[in-house]
Design an enzyme around this catalytic site. Structure first.
Site, short mmCIF file in Angstrom:
data_model
loop_
_atom_site.label_atom_id
_atom_site.label_comp_id
_atom_site.label_asym_id
_atom_site.label_seq_id
_atom_site.Cartn_x
_atom_site.Cartn_y
_atom_site.Cartn_z
N ALA A 170 1.25 103.21 -12.30
CA ALA A 170 1.41 102.04 -12.73
C ALA A 170 1.91 101.86 -14.10
O ALA A 170 1.66 102.71 -14.84
CB ALA A 170 0.16 101.45 -12.44
N PHE A 172 1.87 99.42 -17.77
CA PHE A 172 1.07 98.63 -18.71
C PHE A 172 0.81 97.01 -18.54
O PHE A 172 -0.20 96.30 -18.84
CB PHE A 172 1.15 98.82 -20.17
CG PHE A 172 2.17 98.26 -20.93
CD1 PHE A 172 1.91 97.07 -21.16
CD2 PHE A 172 3.56 98.54 -20.91
CE1 PHE A 172 2.89 96.02 -21.65
CE2 PHE A 172 4.49 97.54 -21.69
CZ PHE A 172 4.23 96.43 -21.97
N LYS A 196 -2.79 106.73 -10.86
CA LYS A 196 -2.60 107.06 -12.12
C LYS A 196 -2.54 105.73 -12.72
O LYS A 196 -1.14 105.28 -12.65
CB LYS A 196 -1.63 108.06 -12.41
CG LYS A 196 -1.71 108.64 -13.75
CD LYS A 196 -0.53 108.93 -14.28
CE LYS A 196 0.63 108.19 -14.99
NZ LYS A 196 -0.01 107.37 -16.31
N GLU A 199 -1.70 104.86 -18.82
CA GLU A 199 -2.53 105.31 -20.00
C GLU A 199 -2.92 104.41 -21.08
O GLU A 199 -3.70 104.64 -21.89
CB GLU A 199 -1.83 106.63 -20.53
CG GLU A 199 -0.73 106.56 -21.26
CD GLU A 199 0.47 106.54 -20.47
OE1 GLU A 199 0.36 106.12 -19.29
OE2 GLU A 199 1.70 106.51 -21.24
N ARG A 200 -2.15 103.34 -21.04
CA ARG A 200 -2.45 102.22 -22.11
C ARG A 200 -3.27 101.13 -21.85
O ARG A 200 -3.64 100.40 -22.50
CB ARG A 200 -1.01 101.50 -22.50
CG ARG A 200 -0.09 102.55 -23.05
CD ARG A 200 1.27 102.12 -23.82
NE ARG A 200 2.28 101.90 -22.72
CZ ARG A 200 3.65 101.55 -22.87
NH1 ARG A 200 3.74 101.10 -24.30
NH2 ARG A 200 4.24 101.41 -22.27
N SER A 249 9.27 101.42 -15.99
CA SER A 249 10.54 101.43 -16.72
C SER A 249 11.49 102.24 -15.61
O SER A 249 11.55 102.98 -14.78
CB SER A 249 10.57 102.16 -18.00
OG SER A 249 10.39 103.29 -17.97
N CYS A 304 7.88 91.69 -15.61
CA CYS A 304 9.02 92.12 -14.95
C CYS A 304 9.90 90.88 -14.55
O CYS A 304 11.03 90.89 -14.18
CB CYS A 304 8.72 93.29 -13.89
SG CYS A 304 7.97 92.47 -12.49
N GLU A 404 17.01 95.49 -21.44
CA GLU A 404 15.61 94.72 -21.01
C GLU A 404 14.87 94.70 -22.39
O GLU A 404 14.60 95.72 -22.91
CB GLU A 404 14.86 95.39 -19.89
CG GLU A 404 13.68 94.57 -19.55
CD GLU A 404 12.61 95.19 -18.54
OE1 GLU A 404 12.58 96.61 -18.48
OE2 GLU A 404 12.01 94.45 -17.81
#
Ligand code: NAD
Length: 519
Positions: A170, A172, A196, A199-200, A249, A304, A404
């Site tokens: 996934a 952030f 998962k 990590e942010r 991304s 997004c 983007e």
């Protein structure tokens, strides 16, 4: 701070802290139903984007820990895949109730780790909760098909079977919603899961798996590992993982799609976007300008489906000064401060990148009619704040158009006709979302028919479909063939088995085998 519901762990127990401390706590792994401290020596510091204080340390899981998560999921699959569909449905009924009762606490975790405002964070949770609610209909969604009498005494029926261990990676920007796009659909179909989170922003996901446990989901059905590249490679390469759901991304999405597919896995990959909003001169001006500024600057442009590119047709171009006035009224502050419209962006690096793209627009000849750089928020001087920014006179070759930006920046282009607007959008490689603002039905119909973008809004700036439909971003914004959630989500996480049966009472007396294809 404790969660309201009895039986749920306190945030600190699941590895989430809302206040910064000198010695930041660690975020735990979730393996076989237990929150486990990682043995890794490699940690990622997680900063509150409003203050840049470290609030937790996220482990780069070791290979053994990741393998233990897959082993737990593989073992749990043996029983979970055979558990009755009514039992799996009951877990979803309980789960949606627990999430709804804890929305505020989940939103607080999202705000502190991701930066978005509390109101927006509740929306993040709600849009994920709606997927769980939809999963409660699994007894209808997973119904098969049958056809009696396909030949004499012969019937065929087909039904959907789970795949095995599945996995999710996934981004952030939606810490609650996007994990909830993934594992509820997977497990309600009978799969087990290795998640998962980014990590942010892992905190909301950790709270959500605690709630899943409290809803009665057996140990090992969902496991959570943390990390960056190594954990992604592990998921792409592990032979027991049958399917990967990715959102993030372009760079990571293409890589994961290729590596996972090469290893024989099913992959769905939702990636970047450049969503255009077409403003027709006949549009309702007040409504359009409100919608445009909300969709461009809300969540600090880190959606997004943010409407990051406005295409003004003909005289609608004269509305720009009023758009600037509206954008100026938006309050930029820490996400938990009441009345805030725009929180910080995720990191100092993201801020630097956004500012660099704004400058590139100026250098390439665009006009900066509202500049949100150099904004200092009193009390949060170290936060990653960027105010609403508007660039006009942008052309398709400029870097601020081709990349983007993923910040609170609206790039504006002008064209003379609807056909030009449609050509412009169809020439852009992305196909996530688009919108048109008009009061003319024929104009709206022409746009929806001719535009080559997967999700289209008419007077709706962020047309994200509810889970009875699917998230149908297209072209450069998606790789795979089954989209997230809805019927396509069920298809992604299942195979179809087709059974043809012959039951004949009379004995066959032929002595010769038939070798021709039956007709
Ligand atoms: P990201 O790609 O940096 O991270 C997403 C995940 O991939 C994380 O779990 C991260 O650990 C991992 N990752 C990061 N870089 C990697 C690499 N080089 N190789 C392998 N794995 C890697 O994305 P992000 O910055 O967290 O999220 C923002 C992006 O996500 C934007 O481009 C946005 O448009 C996109 N997004 C798309 C959708 C959609 O549905 N289309 C939804 C939300 C976000």
């Amino acid at each position: 701070m404790a969660l309201r519901l009895a039986g749920l762990a306190k945030l600190s127990q699941v590895g989430v802290r809302l206040q910064s401390t000198a010695a930041a706590p660690t975020t735990k792994l979730f393996i076989n139903g237990q929150f486990v401290e990682s043995k890794t020596k490699s940690w990622v510091d997680l900063h509150n984007p409003a203050t840049n204080e470290v609030i937790t340390r996220v482990p780069n899981s070791t290979q053994d820990e990741m393998q233990a998560a897959v082993d737990a999921a593989k073992e749990a699959y043996k029983t979970w895949s055979k558990t009755s569909i009514l039992t799996r449905q009951q877990v979803m009924f309980k789960y949606q109730d627990i999430i709804r009762k804890n929305m505020k606490e989940l939103a607080e975790s999202v705000t502190v780790e991701q930066g978005k405002t509390l109101v927006d964070a509740e929306g993040d949770v709600l849009r994920g909760l709606q997927v769980v609610e939809h999963c409660c209909s699994i007894t209808s969604l997973q119904l098969g098909e049958s056809l009696n009498g396909i030949a004499r005494d012969m019937d065929t029926h087909s039904y959907r079977t789970p795949l095995g261990v599945t996995a999710g990676i996934a981004p952030f920007n939606f810490p609650a919603m996007i994990p909830l796009w993934m594992y509820p659909t997977a497990i309600v179909c009978g799969n087990t899961f290795v998640m998962k989170p980014s990590e942010r922003v892992p905190g909301a996901c950790m709270m959500l798996v605690q709630m899943l446990k409290d809803a009665g989901c057996p140990d090992g059905v969902v496991n959570v590992i943390h990390g960056t590249h190594d954990s992604v490679n592990f998921i792409c390469d592990n032979p027991d993982i049958k399917a990967i759901s990715f959102v993030g991304s372009d760079q990571a999405g293409k890589y994961i799609y290729e590596r996972g597919s090469k290893n024989g896995k099913r992959v769905q990959s939702n990636m970047g976007a450049k969503n255009h909003g077409v403003v027709m001169p006949d549009a309702n001006k007040e409504n359009t300008l409100n919608q445009l500024s909300g969709a461009a600057f809300g969540a600090a442009g880190q959606r997004c489906m943010a409407l990051s590119t406005a295409v003004f047709v003909g005289e609608a171009n004269n509305w720009l000064p009023e758009l600037v006035e509206r954008a100026k009224k938006l309050k930029v502050n820490a996400g938990h401060v009441p009345g805030t419209d725009i929180g910080p962006v995720i990191s100092p690096q993201a801020k630097q990148r956004i500012n660099g793209l704004i400058q590139s627009g100026v250098d390439e000849g665009a006009k900066l009619i509202l500049d949100g750089r150099n904004l200092v928020v009193p009390g949060y001087e170290k936060g990653n704040f960027v105010g609403p920014t508007i660039l006009t006179g942008v052309t398709p070759k400029m870097k601020c158009y081709t990349e983007e930006i993923f910040g609170p920046v609206l790039v504006c282009l002008s064209v003379d006709t609807l056909d030009e607007a449609i050509n412009l959008i169809n020439s852009n490689p992305y196909g996530n979302g688009t919108a048109i603002f008009t009061t003319n039905g024929a104009t709206a119909r022409k746009f929806t028919q001719e535009i080559d973008v997967g999700q289209v809004g008419v007077n709706v700036p962020i047309p994200v479909p509810l889970p009875m439909f699917s998230f149908t971003g297209s072209r450069g914004s998606f790789l795979g063939d089954c989209h997230f959630y809805g019927k396509m989500g069920i298809n992604f996480y299942t195979d179809v088995k087709t059974v043809t049966q012959l039951w004949r009472e009379s004995d066959v007396t032929h002595t010769q085998a038939a070798v021709a294809m039956p007709v």
